[in-house]
Design an enzyme around this catalytic site. Structure first.
Site, PDB file in Angstrom:
ATOM      1  N   SER A  49       0.831  -1.197   0.000  1.00  0.00           N
ATOM      2  CA  SER A  49       0.000   0.000   0.000  1.00  0.00           C
ATOM      3  C   SER A  49       0.867   1.250   0.000  1.00  0.00           C
ATOM      4  O   SER A  49       1.631   1.479  -0.932  1.00  0.00           O
ATOM      5  CB  SER A  49      -0.964  -0.057   1.193  1.00  0.00           C
TER       6      SER A  49
ATOM      7  N   ASP B  32     -10.267  -3.818  -5.215  1.00  0.00           N
ATOM      8  CA  ASP B  32      -9.648  -2.926  -4.234  1.00  0.00           C
ATOM      9  C   ASP B  32     -10.316  -1.553  -4.312  1.00  0.00           C
ATOM     10  O   ASP B  32     -10.231  -0.866  -5.329  1.00  0.00           O
ATOM     11  CB  ASP B  32      -8.148  -2.801  -4.512  1.00  0.00           C
TER      12      ASP B  32
ATOM     13  N   HIS C  78      -8.057  -4.856  -0.863  1.00  0.00           N
ATOM     14  CA  HIS C  78      -6.810  -4.221  -0.447  1.00  0.00           C
ATOM     15  C   HIS C  78      -6.090  -5.124   0.546  1.00  0.00           C
ATOM     16  O   HIS C  78      -6.150  -4.920   1.764  1.00  0.00           O
ATOM     17  CB  HIS C  78      -7.127  -2.868   0.187  1.00  0.00           C
TER      18      HIS C  78
END
Length: 209
Positions: A107, A159, A190
């Site tokens: 991320s 996501d 995610h």
């Protein structure tokens, strides 16, 4: 242990010839978060895991954002330079091979790794980027030679934090700089599902063999 500009953890490698993994955590995590992931991805690798220096309401991050999904690109550029300086300093301090550093990011940390690839060519030779976005939003990509760089991208088509189009855009940008990119899209959101983890382990095994 000197912080070398970043609070960090360093664990020496136990396998001759294994890379050093630069572990870059996601928002709200810290320098301990990805240590187990690093051990799983490349057993015996040295692990270099710094903590992001941006505080967003008590959550550690690598760079500022203006709002959800909108990055402060000037800060991305400045923070990538700081991280590059840290990697060089740590490489010297711990006696590491500067040609054997690979980034692993999730991320926000994957976004920081991607920015470092594009802005500081020659620093990283490989990168595994999970739930990643194109970090230089709206900025032209400076033409750099990444022909000796290999990148694994794992991204979820569902996501809602980092839309899949962002990962696809980054893959295209890297390829335009002659990097070799292996992209694996999964049906999830995610996260880092087991299938993607296994694909990344296989990719690393091929890259370091």
């Amino acid at each position: 242990m000197a912080d070398l500009g970043f609070t960090h953890v360093f664990r020496p490698g136990s396998h001759p010839g294994a890379p050093t993994l630069l572990l870059l955590h996601g928002t709200g995590a810290d320098e301990y978060d990805l240590l187990e992931l690093g051990q799983v991805l490349v057993p015996g690798a040295a692990l270099l895991s710094p903590r992001g220096r941006v505080d967003e309401n008590g959550a550690n991050r690598w760079f500022r954002r203006l709002r959800e999904g909108v990055f402060d690109v000037d800060d991305v550029i400045a923070r990538a330079a700081e991280l590059a300086d840290f990697v060089r300093a740590a490489t010297a301090a711990y006696g590491l091979d500067p040609a054997a550093t690979a980034a692993v990011g999730f991320s926000n940390g994957a976004n920081m790794a991607a920015a470092t690839l594009l802005l500081h060519p020659g620093l990283l030779r490989r990168a595994a980027l999970f739930a990643v976005a194109a970090p230089l939003q709206g900025r032209p990509i400076r033409p750099v030679d990444l022909s000796d760089v290999s990148v694994f991208v794992g991204a979820g088509v569902a996501d809602t934090v980092t839309p899949i189009d962002q990962a696809r855009l980054l893959a295209d940008q890297l390829r335009e700089c002659s990097a070799t990119v292996q992209m694996h899209e999964h049906p999830g959101g995610h996260g880092l599902p087991p299938e993607v983890l296994n694909r990344a382990r296989q990719w690393f095994a091929g890259a370091v063999s």
